[in-house]
Design an enzyme around this catalytic site. Structure first.
Site, PDB file in Angstrom:
ATOM      1  CG  ASP A  62       0.438  -2.543   5.819  1.00 31.39           C
ATOM      2  OD1 ASP A  62       0.930  -3.912   5.605  1.00 31.39           O
ATOM      3  OD2 ASP A  62      -0.234  -2.204   6.526  1.00 31.39           O
ATOM      4  CD  GLU A  67       0.800  -0.352  -7.059  1.00 31.09           C
ATOM      5  OE1 GLU A  67      -0.018  -1.654  -6.219  1.00 31.09           O
ATOM      6  OE2 GLU A  67       0.721  -0.626  -8.030  1.00 31.09           O
ATOM      7  CG  ASP A  68      -0.939   0.403  -1.732  1.00 30.79           C
ATOM      8  OD1 ASP A  68      -1.425   0.032  -2.774  1.00 30.79           O
ATOM      9  OD2 ASP A  68      -0.954  -0.465  -0.985  1.00 30.79           O
ATOM     10  NE  ARG A  87      -0.260   1.060   3.530  1.00 30.91           N
ATOM     11  CZ  ARG A  87      -0.067   0.519   2.484  1.00 30.91           C
ATOM     12  NH1 ARG A  87      -0.897  -0.395   1.871  1.00 30.91           N
ATOM     13  NH2 ARG A  87       1.121   0.691   1.714  1.00 30.91           N
ATOM     14  NE  ARG A 133      -7.545  -0.627   3.209  1.00 30.32           N
ATOM     15  CZ  ARG A 133      -6.095  -1.244   3.382  1.00 30.32           C
ATOM     16  NH1 ARG A 133      -5.035  -0.738   2.905  1.00 30.32           N
ATOM     17  NH2 ARG A 133      -5.976  -2.287   4.154  1.00 30.32           N
ATOM     18  CG  HIS A 163      -5.277  -1.978  -3.124  1.00 37.25           C
ATOM     19  ND1 HIS A 163      -4.285  -2.533  -2.537  1.00 37.25           N
ATOM     20  CD2 HIS A 163      -5.821  -0.604  -2.549  1.00 37.25           C
ATOM     21  CE1 HIS A 163      -3.931  -1.625  -1.552  1.00 37.25           C
ATOM     22  NE2 HIS A 163      -4.996  -0.600  -1.504  1.00 37.25           N
ATOM     23  CB  CYS A 248       1.584  -3.231  -3.770  1.00 36.32           C
ATOM     24  SG  CYS A 248       1.798  -4.894  -3.268  1.00 36.32           S
TER      25      CYS A 248
HETATM   26  N1  LIG Z   1      -1.161  -2.366  -3.757  1.00 34.16           N
HETATM   27  C1  LIG Z   1      -1.177  -3.347  -3.159  1.00 34.16           C
HETATM   28  O1  LIG Z   1      -1.674  -4.371  -3.311  1.00 34.16           O
HETATM   29  N2  LIG Z   1      -0.968  -3.251  -1.591  1.00 34.16           N
HETATM   30  C2  LIG Z   1      -0.896  -3.868  -0.742  1.00 34.16           C
HETATM   31  C3  LIG Z   1      -1.144  -3.553   0.666  1.00 34.16           C
HETATM   32  C4  LIG Z   1      -1.200  -4.671   1.756  1.00 34.16           C
HETATM   33  C5  LIG Z   1      -1.340  -4.084   3.018  1.00 34.16           C
HETATM   34  N3  LIG Z   1      -1.233  -5.060   4.262  1.00 34.16           N
HETATM   35  C6  LIG Z   1      -2.699  -3.156   3.307  1.00 34.16           C
HETATM   36  O2  LIG Z   1      -3.706  -3.981   3.740  1.00 34.16           O
HETATM   37  O3  LIG Z   1      -2.601  -2.043   2.957  1.00 34.16           O
END
Ligand SMILES: NC(=O)NCCC[C@H](N)C(=O)O
Length: 258
Positions: A62, A67-68, A87, A133, A163, A248
């Site tokens: 991922d 952004e995460d 992650r 999360r 999110h 993201c």
């Molecule tokens: N900020 C976001 O919208 N991030 C998407 C993350 C998708 C990733 N497949 C996840 O589940 O963490």
């Protein structure tokens, strides 16, 4: 002068193993994903953003959802601690990148978890989604990090989507946009415009009236055009299959003076 730098991260060859939580898993076309990512980066660059590639994290499926991993407020980079354990190894490379750009670095610590997709900044108001999360300790640590710098942190319950920013972002004038069926508490937002598509809630503010949006939200793009904005549309279908969105795939470093 204020920076127009944006962090991006090349998709991992293991992208297809990325997490899915609220949708059914679908096959990913890895080559198409790379093409779509390159077109996304080109769109940022075409609108004046100097894109900086964080070193790839090929073992982290991922990692393209950069952004995460970090939340910026002024010149402070708060390194996230993803709620998804798979992650957690993504943050080291991002920390190196932001430190190299001269940011002050701070961290979310155990037992806190927080992912950048849960943080929506509108001026000095920082909305943070408390959901799958991001936990309560993560919210407290975000407050402790940013309130002394002048932020007002507003916690928002999130239960229907991955999110906060999966269902809510904001237009350049600060109007919050959201897709009501996917929101827990629309009444938390004072100036709120509902949009007809879930993917229509994701906009990246490119500057001026330009809004980077996904091709999967044509009705919302029409609504925004009608309000005097200029949608810049990219196809990110392969990332949407993993609950990703335009927001993201980058982190804009807007308040960094360099
Ligand atoms: N900020 C976001 O919208 N991030 C998407 C993350 C998708 C990733 N497949 C996840 O589940 O963490």
């Amino acid at each position: 002068m204020p920076s127009k730098k944006a962090l991006v991260r090349r998709p991992s060859p293991r992208l297809a193993e990325g997490l899915v939580t609220h949708i059914e898993r679908e096959g990913i076309d890895a080559d198409l994903a790379v093409e779509q990512w390159e077109a996304y980066v080109t769109a940022l660059r075409a609108h004046g953003w100097d894109t900086i590639e964080v070193d790839p994290a090929d073992d982290c499926p991922d990692s393209v959802f950069v952004e995460d991993t970090v939340v910026m407020y002024r010149n402070v980079a708060l390194i996230a601690r993803p709620g998804a354990e798979s992650r957690r190894d993504e943050t080291a490379g991002v920390e190196e990148a932001v430190a190299g750009l001269g940011c002050s670095v701070n961290w979310i610590w155990e037992p806190g978890t927080l992912e950048g997709g849960d943080v929506l900044k509108i001026g000095d108001t920082v909305y943070v989604g408390r959901g799958g999360r991001t936990n309560a300790a993560g919210v407290q640590q975000l407050r402790a990090a940013f309130e002394p710098l002048g932020a007002r942190v507003v916690a928002v319950p999130v239960s229907k989507v991955l999110h906060l920013k999966s269902a809510v972002t904001a237009l350049p004038d600060g109007t919050v946009i959201g897709h009501i069926p996917k929101m827990d508490t629309p009444s938390l937002f004072a100036r709120f415009l509902p949009v007809p598509e879930e993917a229509g809630t994701h906009v990246v503010l490119l500057g001026g009236d330009k809004l980077l949006m996904a091709a999967s939200a044509p009705k919302t793009a029409e609504l925004f055009s009608d309000l005097g904005y200029e949608p810049v549309v990219v196809d990110i279908s392969e990332f949407e299959k993993l609950e990703g969105c335009v927001t993201c795939l980058s982190v804009r470093l807007r308040d960094l003076y360099v």
